[in-house]
Design a protein around this motif. Structure first.
Motif, PDB file in Angstrom:
ATOM      1  N   ARG A  62       0.821  -1.218   0.000  1.00  0.00           N
ATOM      2  CA  ARG A  62       0.000   0.000   0.000  1.00  0.00           C
ATOM      3  C   ARG A  62       0.850   1.261   0.000  1.00  0.00           C
ATOM      4  NH1 ARG A  62      -2.654  -2.848   4.040  1.00  0.00           N
ATOM      5  NH2 ARG A  62      -1.887  -1.393   5.623  1.00  0.00           N
ATOM      6  N   ASP A  93      -8.203  -9.735   5.206  1.00  0.00           N
ATOM      7  CA  ASP A  93      -8.285  -8.623   6.155  1.00  0.00           C
ATOM      8  C   ASP A  93      -6.891  -8.203   6.627  1.00  0.00           C
ATOM      9  OD1 ASP A  93     -11.031  -8.591   5.933  1.00  0.00           O
ATOM     10  OD2 ASP A  93     -11.384  -9.680   7.802  1.00  0.00           O
ATOM     11  N   LEU A  97      -5.639  -5.215   1.406  1.00  0.00           N
ATOM     12  CA  LEU A  97      -5.616  -4.830  -0.002  1.00  0.00           C
ATOM     13  C   LEU A  97      -6.975  -5.095  -0.633  1.00  0.00           C
ATOM     14  CD1 LEU A  97      -2.170  -6.481  -0.891  1.00  0.00           C
ATOM     15  CD2 LEU A  97      -2.589  -4.034  -0.484  1.00  0.00           C
ATOM     16  N   ASP A  98      -7.164  -4.570  -1.829  1.00  0.00           N
ATOM     17  CA  ASP A  98      -8.413  -4.801  -2.549  1.00  0.00           C
ATOM     18  C   ASP A  98      -8.355  -6.063  -3.400  1.00  0.00           C
ATOM     19  OD1 ASP A  98      -9.470  -2.454  -1.523  1.00  0.00           O
ATOM     20  OD2 ASP A  98      -8.728  -1.245  -3.193  1.00  0.00           O
ATOM     21  N   TRP A  99      -7.212  -6.757  -3.393  1.00  0.00           N
ATOM     22  CA  TRP A  99      -7.040  -7.894  -4.282  1.00  0.00           C
ATOM     23  C   TRP A  99      -6.059  -8.898  -3.671  1.00  0.00           C
ATOM     24  CZ3 TRP A  99      -4.106  -3.586  -4.395  1.00  0.00           C
ATOM     25  CH2 TRP A  99      -2.736  -3.738  -4.527  1.00  0.00           C
ATOM     26  N   ARG A 130     -13.120 -13.351  -5.636  1.00  0.00           N
ATOM     27  CA  ARG A 130     -12.448 -12.941  -4.399  1.00  0.00           C
ATOM     28  C   ARG A 130     -10.936 -13.046  -4.537  1.00  0.00           C
ATOM     29  NH1 ARG A 130     -13.620 -10.075  -1.178  1.00  0.00           N
ATOM     30  NH2 ARG A 130     -13.442 -11.141   0.836  1.00  0.00           N
TER      31      ARG A 130
END
Length: 273
Positions: A62, A93, A97-99, A130
């Motif tokens: 990130r 979690d 991240l989103d991926w 997912r």
């Protein structure tokens, strides 16, 4: 910055050939190491639930505005269909991240009876979007045959111990036949390969370090590789392998280093976790 090649996966996606391995890096140190690797040119990072550093891995990713191929792995504690779905959510979690690009069953685990139903959970995670790609780690041909036969879904990747002293030729041939990408863990043989006279001679010939020679060998063999280091200079060294090539004599010399007893890590047929 040198761009590394990518390998096509059997699901239509691709992954960078070299990534950062994070095994045994403390969580509090992992973010900084991941950032240094990204700055050095890496575009892939490998972690796992059992490593205890998914949070640090995610924080490091990130911190850099880059597209990074992220791999994580499911441990035995979360085997079983429903448990695997929950285990993934915990990893997701922690990563923050989103991926997740690639999610693996970490080991088959001797006497474990649930790896097929666990694999079915990973198939569901991929179908639901997912996770982008799914695979396994430390699976033998027998393990692979079982999950493919029972589910019809071929893993995109099998991550295995692989280095000059333990080249896994037969398993790699099976991977090639079934369009499974091989990822090498412990690609430098925990450093043992770096002192081998054949490797040091090849390094001297090319003006490269022994580590660069061994990693280049993995790349030219069509493997993906995840060397681990926390040293910024070594991060850069391990990535600087795209400006030279091994010749036929080099390949023959390295092929001769393979040994049936060359395994360093656990044997997947006996490892219980």
């Amino acid at each position: 910055m040198t761009e590394q090649p990518s390998i096509s996966l059997n699901d239509g996606r691709s992954m960078p050939q070299i990534g950062l391995g994070t095994y045994q890096i403390p969580d509090e140190d992992t973010a900084g190491v991941v950032q240094a690797a990204i700055d050095a040119g890496y575009r892939a990072v490998d972690t796992a639930a059992i490593y205890g550093n998914e949070a640090g891995t995610g924080a490091g990713v990130r911190a850099r505005d880059e597209t990074i191929f992220v791999t994580s792995k499911l441990w035995r504690d979360d085997f079983g269909y429903d448990a695997a779905l929950k285990g993934f959510e915990k990893s997701f979690d922690r990563l923050g991240l989103d991926w997740v690009d690639l999610y693996l069953l970490h080991w088959p685990f001797v006497e474990e009876t649930r790896f097929v139903e666990t694999w079915k959970a990973l198939v569901r995670l991929r179908e639901e979007g997912r996770v982008k790609s799914i695979g396994v780690s430390n699976f033998t041909m027998d393990h692979l045959e079982r999950i493919i036969h029972d589910t019809g879904v071929v893993p995109a990747v099998n991550q295995i111990e692989l280095h000059p002293s333990f080249q896994q030729v037969e398993l790699r041939a099976y991977h090639d036949e079934n369009h499974i990408v091989t990822t090498s863990w412990s690609p430098l043989g925990q450093g043992a390969a770096l002192a081998d006279p054949a490797i040091t001679a090849i390094a001297a010939k090319h003006g490269k370090t022994p580590a660069q020679v061994v990693l280049r060998w993995h790349i030219e063999a069509g493997l993906t590789v995840i060397p681990k280091t926390t040293n910024p200079a070594r991060l850069a060294e391990n990535f600087a392998i795209f400006d030279f090539a091994l010749d036929a004599d080099d390949e023959r010399a390295i092929a001769a280093l393979d040994r049936r007893d060359g395994r360093i890590g656990p044997d997947p047929t006996t490892f219980a976790g």
